[in-house]
Write a protein that holds these residues in place. Structure first.
Motif, short mmCIF file in Angstrom:
data_model
loop_
_atom_site.label_atom_id
_atom_site.label_comp_id
_atom_site.label_asym_id
_atom_site.label_seq_id
_atom_site.Cartn_x
_atom_site.Cartn_y
_atom_site.Cartn_z
N GLY A 28 0.81 -1.22 0.00
CA GLY A 28 0.00 0.00 0.00
C GLY A 28 0.84 1.26 0.00
N ARG A 29 0.18 2.40 0.06
CA ARG A 29 0.88 3.69 0.11
C ARG A 29 1.43 3.97 1.50
NH1 ARG A 29 -3.31 7.65 -1.76
NH2 ARG A 29 -1.96 8.99 -0.55
N VAL A 30 0.80 3.37 2.51
CA VAL A 30 1.29 3.52 3.89
C VAL A 30 1.42 2.13 4.51
CG1 VAL A 30 0.31 5.82 4.27
CG2 VAL A 30 -1.02 3.81 4.88
N GLY A 31 2.36 2.02 5.40
CA GLY A 31 2.55 0.78 6.14
C GLY A 31 2.15 0.99 7.59
N ARG A 32 1.50 0.01 8.16
CA ARG A 32 1.10 0.08 9.57
C ARG A 32 2.19 -0.60 10.40
NH1 ARG A 32 -3.94 2.00 9.75
NH2 ARG A 32 -5.30 1.63 7.97
N VAL A 33 2.62 0.12 11.43
CA VAL A 33 3.71 -0.35 12.26
C VAL A 33 3.27 -0.28 13.72
CG1 VAL A 33 6.14 -0.05 12.85
CG2 VAL A 33 5.33 0.63 10.59
N LEU A 34 3.37 -1.41 14.42
CA LEU A 34 3.12 -1.42 15.86
C LEU A 34 4.45 -1.16 16.54
CD1 LEU A 34 1.13 -1.87 18.19
CD2 LEU A 34 1.72 -4.31 18.09
N VAL A 35 4.50 -0.10 17.33
CA VAL A 35 5.75 0.33 17.96
C VAL A 35 5.55 0.42 19.47
CG1 VAL A 35 7.50 2.15 18.08
CG2 VAL A 35 6.35 1.69 15.91
N GLY A 36 6.46 -0.17 20.21
CA GLY A 36 6.50 -0.02 21.66
C GLY A 36 7.62 0.93 22.00
N ILE A 37 7.33 1.93 22.84
CA ILE A 37 8.34 2.89 23.27
C ILE A 37 8.43 2.82 24.78
CG2 ILE A 37 9.03 5.32 23.34
CD1 ILE A 37 9.05 4.27 20.51
N GLN A 38 9.63 2.65 25.28
CA GLN A 38 9.85 2.61 26.71
C GLN A 38 10.10 4.03 27.19
OE1 GLN A 38 13.04 -0.04 27.70
NE2 GLN A 38 12.15 -0.56 29.66
N MET A 39 9.15 4.53 28.02
CA MET A 39 9.27 5.91 28.51
C MET A 39 8.43 6.08 29.76
SD MET A 39 6.74 8.21 26.12
CE MET A 39 6.93 7.41 24.56
N ALA A 40 8.77 7.07 30.51
CA ALA A 40 7.94 7.45 31.66
C ALA A 40 6.67 8.10 31.13
CB ALA A 40 8.70 8.42 32.56
N GLU A 41 5.57 7.93 31.83
CA GLU A 41 4.30 8.53 31.43
C GLU A 41 4.45 10.04 31.25
OE1 GLU A 41 0.42 8.26 30.27
OE2 GLU A 41 1.45 6.53 31.09
N SER A 42 5.33 10.65 32.05
CA SER A 42 5.55 12.10 31.97
C SER A 42 6.21 12.52 30.66
CB SER A 42 6.39 12.58 33.16
OG SER A 42 7.64 11.90 33.17
N ASP A 43 6.80 11.58 29.90
CA ASP A 43 7.43 11.88 28.61
C ASP A 43 6.46 11.79 27.44
OD1 ASP A 43 9.93 12.35 29.63
OD2 ASP A 43 10.79 10.43 29.02
N LEU A 44 5.25 11.33 27.68
CA LEU A 44 4.31 11.11 26.59
C LEU A 44 4.03 12.39 25.80
CD1 LEU A 44 2.51 9.20 25.00
CD2 LEU A 44 0.70 9.59 26.69
N GLU A 45 3.85 13.50 26.48
CA GLU A 45 3.56 14.75 25.77
C GLU A 45 4.72 15.14 24.85
OE1 GLU A 45 2.61 19.42 26.77
OE2 GLU A 45 1.96 17.90 28.20
N LYS A 46 5.95 15.04 25.35
CA LYS A 46 7.13 15.37 24.54
C LYS A 46 7.25 14.40 23.35
CE LYS A 46 12.18 16.03 24.73
NZ LYS A 46 12.23 16.42 23.38
N PHE A 47 7.00 13.12 23.61
CA PHE A 47 7.05 12.15 22.52
C PHE A 47 6.04 12.50 21.43
CE2 PHE A 47 5.60 8.46 20.24
CZ PHE A 47 6.79 7.87 19.84
N CYS A 48 4.83 12.84 21.85
CA CYS A 48 3.77 13.17 20.88
C CYS A 48 4.14 14.42 20.08
CB CYS A 48 2.43 13.32 21.57
SG CYS A 48 1.76 11.73 22.15
N GLU A 49 4.80 15.39 20.72
CA GLU A 49 5.25 16.58 19.99
C GLU A 49 6.25 16.17 18.91
OE1 GLU A 49 6.84 19.34 22.85
OE2 GLU A 49 4.88 19.65 23.80
N GLU A 50 7.17 15.30 19.26
CA GLU A 50 8.17 14.83 18.29
C GLU A 50 7.49 14.03 17.17
OE1 GLU A 50 11.36 15.61 18.12
OE2 GLU A 50 11.42 16.71 20.00
N ALA A 51 6.57 13.13 17.54
CA ALA A 51 5.87 12.32 16.56
C ALA A 51 5.01 13.21 15.65
CB ALA A 51 5.01 11.26 17.24
N ASP A 52 4.42 14.26 16.20
CA ASP A 52 3.63 15.19 15.40
C ASP A 52 4.49 15.88 14.34
OD1 ASP A 52 1.25 14.63 16.71
OD2 ASP A 52 1.38 16.38 18.04
N SER A 53 5.77 16.06 14.63
CA SER A 53 6.66 16.72 13.67
C SER A 53 6.86 15.88 12.41
CB SER A 53 8.02 17.05 14.31
OG SER A 53 8.81 15.87 14.45
#
Length: 173
Positions: A127-152
């Motif tokens: 397809g044009r996009v691939g679906r990827v299941l990703v596990g990230i090891q992080m503290a719950e407090s890092d989720l917002e920063k991770f999402c900012e990076e992923a949004d980029s």
């Protein structure tokens, strides 16, 4: 291949492979044992490409064996690689990757050196996009920063969602 089971090794592995290699399947799960076993498929034009890749990976101390002629691996092991691991502080994401060269490198450049990737399950489906299941090891407090990076990554054709699924987690641990 066997790579160190530490933050940044996935990026180092990808860099060693080189951007000219087209990865069509990649399976990895954190083991906690210091060394991670990964199983992947690449699309090559000639056996010489595989031989050169083996030389580069082994020279970089990433023990690698060519299993491309092993029918048992093709039929069964590729679907079983990874297995279960109880990973502390793991958050699961469903990513959509654009199916084009350099997409994995882009992702790893943003995510792969800041957080430990504890699971990565990808298979090319055409397809044009691939679906990827990703596990990230992080503290719950890092989720917002991770999402900012992923949004980029969104302007480059990526998308993602957090997968808060206790049902899924029970099968991974």
């Amino acid at each position: 291949s066997f790579i160190p089971d530490v933050k940044g090794s996935f990026k180092e592995f990808y860099t060693t492979i080189g951007p000219e290699m087209n990865i069509t399947e990649f399976k990895y799960r954190f083991s906690g044992a210091g060394t991670a076993q990964i199983l992947y498929s690449i699309n090559v034009k000639k056996q010489q490409d595989v031989d050169h890749l083996l030389e580069r990976l082994n020279a970089a101390k990433m023990k690698t064996v060519d299993l491309s002629n092993n029918d048992l691996v093709k039929q069964h092991l590729r679907h079983m690689t990874g297995g279960m691991a109880c990973v502390t502080d793991e958050i699961l994401f469903q990513f959509q990757f654009p199916e084009r060269p350099g997409a994995l490198d882009k992702f790893l450049g943003v995510v792969g050196t800041q957080w430990n990737i504890s699971m990565f399950h990808y298979r090319f489906t055409g397809g044009r996009v691939g679906r990827v299941l990703v596990g990230i090891q992080m503290a719950e407090s890092d989720l917002e920063k991770f999402c900012e990076e992923a949004d980029s990554l969104k302007p480059d054709g990526f998308d993602y969602s957090v997968q808060p699924s206790p049902e899924l987690q029970q099968f991974l641990c």
